[in-house]
Scaffold this active site. Structure first.
Site, PDB file in Angstrom:
ATOM      1  N   TYR A 138       0.814  -1.211   0.000  1.00 47.27           N
ATOM      2  CA  TYR A 138       0.000   0.000   0.000  1.00 47.27           C
ATOM      3  C   TYR A 138       0.852   1.268   0.000  1.00 47.27           C
ATOM      4  CZ  TYR A 138      -4.834  -1.552   0.700  1.00 47.27           C
ATOM      5  OH  TYR A 138      -6.091  -2.052   0.531  1.00 47.27           O
ATOM      6  N   LYS A 189       1.932 -15.219   2.730  1.00 41.45           N
ATOM      7  CA  LYS A 189       2.126 -15.993   1.493  1.00 41.45           C
ATOM      8  C   LYS A 189       3.601 -16.380   1.444  1.00 41.45           C
ATOM      9  CE  LYS A 189       0.719 -17.720  -2.456  1.00 41.45           C
ATOM     10  NZ  LYS A 189      -0.148 -18.921  -2.522  1.00 41.45           N
ATOM     11  N   ASP A 221      -4.180 -17.886   0.608  1.00 43.87           N
ATOM     12  CA  ASP A 221      -5.181 -18.544  -0.244  1.00 43.87           C
ATOM     13  C   ASP A 221      -5.960 -19.565   0.566  1.00 43.87           C
ATOM     14  OD1 ASP A 221      -2.793 -19.979  -0.050  1.00 43.87           O
ATOM     15  OD2 ASP A 221      -2.837 -20.727  -2.113  1.00 43.87           O
ATOM     16  N   ASP A 245      -6.904  -6.394   3.881  1.00 48.20           N
ATOM     17  CA  ASP A 245      -7.965  -5.688   3.150  1.00 48.20           C
ATOM     18  C   ASP A 245      -8.942  -6.700   2.562  1.00 48.20           C
ATOM     19  OD1 ASP A 245      -9.315  -3.570   1.766  1.00 48.20           O
ATOM     20  OD2 ASP A 245      -8.272  -4.202  -0.059  1.00 48.20           O
ATOM     21  N   ASP A 249     -12.929  -8.024   4.149  1.00 47.73           N
ATOM     22  CA  ASP A 249     -14.194  -7.949   3.400  1.00 47.73           C
ATOM     23  C   ASP A 249     -14.865  -9.322   3.353  1.00 47.73           C
ATOM     24  OD1 ASP A 249     -13.931  -5.235   2.768  1.00 47.73           O
ATOM     25  OD2 ASP A 249     -14.551  -5.540   0.680  1.00 47.73           O
TER      26      ASP A 249
HETATM   27  C1  IPM Z   1     -10.612  -0.456   3.497  1.00 47.66           C
HETATM   28  C2  IPM Z   1     -10.776   0.130   2.125  1.00 47.66           C
HETATM   29  C3  IPM Z   1      -9.563   1.002   1.825  1.00 47.66           C
HETATM   30  C4  IPM Z   1      -8.344   0.112   1.834  1.00 47.66           C
HETATM   31  C5  IPM Z   1      -9.635   1.797   0.522  1.00 47.66           C
HETATM   32  C6  IPM Z   1     -10.902   2.608   0.430  1.00 47.66           C
HETATM   33  C7  IPM Z   1      -8.419   2.678   0.338  1.00 47.66           C
HETATM   34  O1  IPM Z   1     -10.966  -0.859   1.187  1.00 47.66           O
HETATM   35  O2  IPM Z   1     -10.554   0.307   4.481  1.00 47.66           O
HETATM   36  O3  IPM Z   1     -10.559  -1.676   3.616  1.00 47.66           O
HETATM   37  O4  IPM Z   1      -8.018  -0.512   0.812  1.00 47.66           O
HETATM   38  O5  IPM Z   1      -7.706   0.017   2.885  1.00 47.66           O
HETATM   39 MG    MG Z   2     -11.137  -2.800   2.003  1.00 45.10          MG
END
Ligand code: IPM
Ligand code: MG
Length: 354
Positions: A138, A189, A221, A245, A249
């Protein structure tokens, strides 16, 4: 308790307004809470030509904690990258040194049917992802788009982790694991990436300082697969910025309702930025239908981690739980037979329960 409030874009202002109602209740009950507002993301760009305006940076640095709504909106999608709303988020994380991102994924018994996974797979789920937030690919340099000697263009980024970066986030993971189920799974990984091999080496060293915690290591993975196969095997998941990240999700969807999940991003002194895990949802912005519970639960995390007031945190979480027990639901978690309410009414219901 000086709190910088950054509503941001999309549904940000609506959901943050509900969390502010909760903070008002706590204030009227005697906590010395001061709220100061500033812009970030697209709102920062509109107001000051910068997704992280200097005034916002100053306020956030002076505050004890930051409450953030969400950033992003269609109208900003074509801006050059430095002006995009996400840059506001990345810059506040980096600028405030918020290296430890805590993302819980838990399933409330009342919402077990909201998940796309079978109830027996997710009921009772309680995972905490500890994601490193200020390093990795990042922020690694160099990065960019270049032209090679043969004339072909190439996009490139740099993944790296320094020892101190791995060590400090590993300690956060272990210290939290000690207060939870005493299991920590470090995700990397290491079968392919040198950065990951190094990550694993350092985490293994830190692990020796926490013999009470059962440590495991898993490739990312496999972790992605295990999260949907048997998610209850996890307690604390410790991982880097990019993998965190993606996995956070995925983990959020185990609960069926990203609208319920709070997060904390902490520096080395437990100063923190608190925000819902979900985005700015521009398609439903301004319609009073967003779910404010993730933002309200982020206030609970603030009370726990920055202000060290676990009783207050429990009180907020208890109020949210009570509202769910009463059958009050926003659209995203609605099931037939429940009482469907809007964003502001959900905030009022939590205030009443408090
Ligand atoms: C998160 C989001 C951010 C990230 C984006 C919006 C920059 O996806 O907070 O998980 O990738 O960290
Ligand atoms: Mg995110």
């Amino acid at each position: 308790m000086k709190i910088a409030v950054l509503p941001g874009d999309g549904i940000g202002p609506e959901i943050v307004a509900q969390a502010a109602k909760v903070l008002e209740v706590l204030r009227s009950d005697g906590l010395k809470i001061e709220l100061e507002y500033a812009t970030i993301g697209g709102a920062g760009y509109d107001a000051a030509g910068d997704p992280f305006p200097p005034a916002t940076e100053k306020l956030s640095k002076e505050a004890d904690a930051v409450l953030l709504g969400a950033v992003g909106g269609y109208q900003y999608d074509t801006l050059p990258r430095p002006m995009r709303p996400e840059q506001g988020l990345l810059r506040i994380r980096k600028g405030l040194g918020l290296f430890a991102n805590l993302r819980p994924a838990m399933v409330y018994p009342e919402l077990v049917n909201a998940s796309t996974l079978r109830a027996d797979i997710v009921s009772g789920l309680d995972i905490l992802i500890v994601r490193e937030l200020t390093g990795d690919v990042y922020f690694g340099q160099p990065r960019g788009i270049r032209t090679l000697e043969n004339g072909e263009r190439q996009g490139f980024d740099t993944m790296h982790y320094s020892e101190s970066e791995v060590r400090r986030v590993a300690h956060v993971g272990y210290q939290i694991a000690m207060k939870r189920g005493r299991k920590l799974c470090s995700v990397d990984k290491a079968n392919v990436l040198d950065t990951s091999m190094f990550w694993r080496e350092i985490v293994s060293e830190v692990a020796k300082e926490y013999p009470q915690v059962e440590t495991s290591h898993m490739y990312v993975d496999n972790a992605a697969m295990q999260l949907v196969r048997a998610p209850k095997q996890f307690d604390v998941v410790l991982t880097g910025n990019l993998f965190g990240d993606i996995l956070s999700d995925e983990a959020s969807m185990l609960t069926g309702s990203i609208g319920m999940l709070p997060s904390a991003s902490l520096d080395s002194n437990n100063k923190g930025l608190y925000e819902p895990c979900h985005g700015s949802a521009p398609d439903i912005a301004g319609k009073d239908i967003a779910n404010p519970l993730a933002t309200i639960l982020s206030v609970a995390m603030m009370m726990q981690y920055t202000f060290n007031l676990p009783d207050v945190a429990n009180r907020i979480e208890g109020a949210v739980h009570k509202v769910l027990q009463q059958g009050i639901r926003t659209g995203d978690i609605y099931e037939s037979g429940m009482r469907r309410v809007g964003c502001a009414a959900m905030g009022d219901a939590v205030v009443a329960a408090l």
